[in-house]
Scaffold this active site. Sequence first.
Site, PDB file in Angstrom:
ATOM      1  N   SER A  32      11.793   4.649  15.446  1.00  0.00           N
ATOM      2  CA  SER A  32      10.754   4.188  15.991  1.00  0.00           C
ATOM      3  C   SER A  32      11.251   4.111  17.351  1.00  0.00           C
ATOM      4  O   SER A  32      11.765   2.621  17.540  1.00  0.00           O
ATOM      5  CB  SER A  32       9.956   3.090  15.166  1.00  0.00           C
ATOM      6  OG  SER A  32       9.371   3.485  14.232  1.00  0.00           O
ATOM      7  N   LEU A  33      10.999   4.787  18.366  1.00  0.00           N
ATOM      8  CA  LEU A  33      11.669   4.462  19.674  1.00  0.00           C
ATOM      9  C   LEU A  33      10.722   3.747  20.730  1.00  0.00           C
ATOM     10  O   LEU A  33      10.940   2.873  21.080  1.00  0.00           O
ATOM     11  CB  LEU A  33      12.116   5.918  20.294  1.00  0.00           C
ATOM     12  CG  LEU A  33      13.092   5.880  21.536  1.00  0.00           C
ATOM     13  CD1 LEU A  33      14.212   5.117  21.210  1.00  0.00           C
ATOM     14  CD2 LEU A  33      13.183   7.241  22.114  1.00  0.00           C
ATOM     15  N   HIS A  34       9.604   4.228  20.947  1.00  0.00           N
ATOM     16  CA  HIS A  34       8.456   3.643  21.531  1.00  0.00           C
ATOM     17  C   HIS A  34       8.769   3.116  22.985  1.00  0.00           C
ATOM     18  O   HIS A  34       7.716   2.703  23.651  1.00  0.00           O
ATOM     19  CB  HIS A  34       7.866   2.502  20.626  1.00  0.00           C
ATOM     20  CG  HIS A  34       7.382   2.671  19.454  1.00  0.00           C
ATOM     21  ND1 HIS A  34       6.939   3.962  19.048  1.00  0.00           N
ATOM     22  CD2 HIS A  34       7.604   1.893  18.115  1.00  0.00           C
ATOM     23  CE1 HIS A  34       6.779   4.051  17.747  1.00  0.00           C
ATOM     24  NE2 HIS A  34       7.251   2.613  17.157  1.00  0.00           N
ATOM     25  N   SER A  66      12.024   5.975   7.915  1.00  0.00           N
ATOM     26  CA  SER A  66      11.673   5.725   9.232  1.00  0.00           C
ATOM     27  C   SER A  66      12.222   4.382   9.583  1.00  0.00           C
ATOM     28  O   SER A  66      12.044   3.395   8.798  1.00  0.00           O
ATOM     29  CB  SER A  66      10.263   5.652   9.384  1.00  0.00           C
ATOM     30  OG  SER A  66       9.685   4.927  10.623  1.00  0.00           O
ATOM     31  N   GLY A  74       6.974  -2.326   5.963  1.00  0.00           N
ATOM     32  CA  GLY A  74       8.643  -3.029   5.816  1.00  0.00           C
ATOM     33  C   GLY A  74       9.436  -2.031   6.694  1.00  0.00           C
ATOM     34  O   GLY A  74       8.894  -0.939   7.089  1.00  0.00           O
ATOM     35  N   GLU A 129       0.872  -1.202   0.066  1.00  0.00           N
ATOM     36  CA  GLU A 129       0.021  -0.072  -0.084  1.00  0.00           C
ATOM     37  C   GLU A 129       0.894   1.116  -0.037  1.00  0.00           C
ATOM     38  O   GLU A 129       2.027   1.522   0.511  1.00  0.00           O
ATOM     39  CB  GLU A 129      -0.853   0.132   1.141  1.00  0.00           C
ATOM     40  CG  GLU A 129      -2.172  -0.873   0.892  1.00  0.00           C
ATOM     41  CD  GLU A 129      -3.174  -0.522   2.022  1.00  0.00           C
ATOM     42  OE1 GLU A 129      -4.196  -0.962   1.869  1.00  0.00           O
ATOM     43  OE2 GLU A 129      -3.049   0.315   2.847  1.00  0.00           O
ATOM     44  N   CYS A 135       7.081  -6.272  15.526  1.00  0.00           N
ATOM     45  CA  CYS A 135       6.981  -5.541  16.502  1.00  0.00           C
ATOM     46  C   CYS A 135       5.448  -5.761  17.086  1.00  0.00           C
ATOM     47  O   CYS A 135       4.314  -6.096  16.140  1.00  0.00           O
ATOM     48  CB  CYS A 135       7.036  -4.088  16.415  1.00  0.00           C
ATOM     49  SG  CYS A 135       8.605  -3.745  15.367  1.00  0.00           S
ATOM     50  N   ASN A 137      -3.102   2.887  16.840  1.00  0.00           N
ATOM     51  CA  ASN A 137      -4.298   2.186  16.174  1.00  0.00           C
ATOM     52  C   ASN A 137      -4.294   0.706  16.516  1.00  0.00           C
ATOM     53  O   ASN A 137      -3.525   0.008  16.175  1.00  0.00           O
ATOM     54  CB  ASN A 137      -3.833   2.360  14.450  1.00  0.00           C
ATOM     55  CG  ASN A 137      -3.746   3.537  14.115  1.00  0.00           C
ATOM     56  OD1 ASN A 137      -4.762   4.273  14.372  1.00  0.00           O
ATOM     57  ND2 ASN A 137      -2.842   4.104  13.363  1.00  0.00           N
TER      58      ASN A 137
END
Length: 376
Positions: A225-227, A203, A171, A93, A119, A302
């Site tokens: 992308s730390l999170h 990213s 990806g 997409e 993840c 989400n």
Amino acid sequence: MDHRVNLIGLSREDLAATMAAIGEKPFRAKQLWHWLYNRGETDFSRMTSISKVMQARLAERFQVKRPTVTREMLSSDTTRKWLFAFDDGQEAETVYIPDEDEARGTACLSSQVGCTLTCRFCHTGTQVLVRNLTAAEIVGQFMAARDSYGEWPTPDDSTRLLSNIVMMGMGEPLYNYDNVATALKILMDGEGIGISRRRITLSTSGVVPMMGRCGAELGVNLAVSLHAVTDEVRSRLMPINKKYPLAELMRACRDYPGASNARRITFEYVMLKGVNDSAADARALMKLVAGLPCKFNLIPFNPWPGVEFECSEPRTIKAFSDILQDEGYSAPIRKSRGADILAACGQLKSDSKRERCSQMKARLAAGIEDDHQTQG
Ligand code: SAH
Ligand code: SF4
């Protein structure tokens, strides 16, 4: 099945070599590059600066191909999403997110079908089939998106709708570095599509050994992308942290070529209720990034069916953002775009229903800054 070689996705050097192989001079490759990437032409017979004989010769051996659009959806907020199919039937997409003024916007491109990285909060990571996208398939997503806005020949920078690119679709781009690099170099080329590196953000989940090369060779903006702020939590959310733990990741960020106050690294931080969203987490985050030129992008989670996490409460996200902003950091809460067509990041190619997070995000949206540089 059409076995002619697709000219899209060949680097300048490979296009020149391909022309040399059929006895053509470098000039031919330069001429073709203009038709392919400035004019967006797909039909050799309309390449009017090329002789008819030569057009026929090229058409015998080559084609100029886009991925096939299998679904196209337009959101009420004019976010647009395409599901593209490639030669082997695999799909990925692409999303177009307009800026608030709708005069510009960002194309969010996929780098792989699925993702090997699993993840725990990411729907893409649950897909079984994974393969790298080719450079042609990555460039092709952008070109097909541009086709639908009729933006050929390549408009100058001030007028184009597709003005920015984020590698934030499906990806892990740094696990497909060579193809992503070839594709981005084509997209950046000033004699073609000409999107400046300053308008491109890649990213990564933190593929430490590839970050330096990405900065040195491509010079694009980096989003990480730390999170999470501890190895314990991050390893639970993102298995890649076991391979490249926080200390190594932060060192790679500090060493990222070109990072400066003018070009900050973006840390993406998905807000997961009770997991990483406390005031103590926010303060630990400040310690972790001390002295690093960076900004934040807080992403309301989400949800998707079967996932074990919930999105943080709006007031918790706001409090988290306030702590970062009080320290002088930019920390916008990502606004949901294209919610009605499931265009949100981490939801790509998923049929899952959006749940109450979308209502929550609608409430959050009022008065909250939007960071288009880093929307997926
Ligand atoms: N693989 C790369 C780029 C694609 S993911 C990466 O991980 O950085 C783009 C962003 O969407 C990442 O920050 C990712 O962590 C985030 N994301 C994934 N699933 C999500 C979800 N369900 N809700 C919110 N953000 C999500
Ligand atoms: Fe892959 Fe990124 Fe999803 Fe992790 S968040 S599974 S790295 S796409």
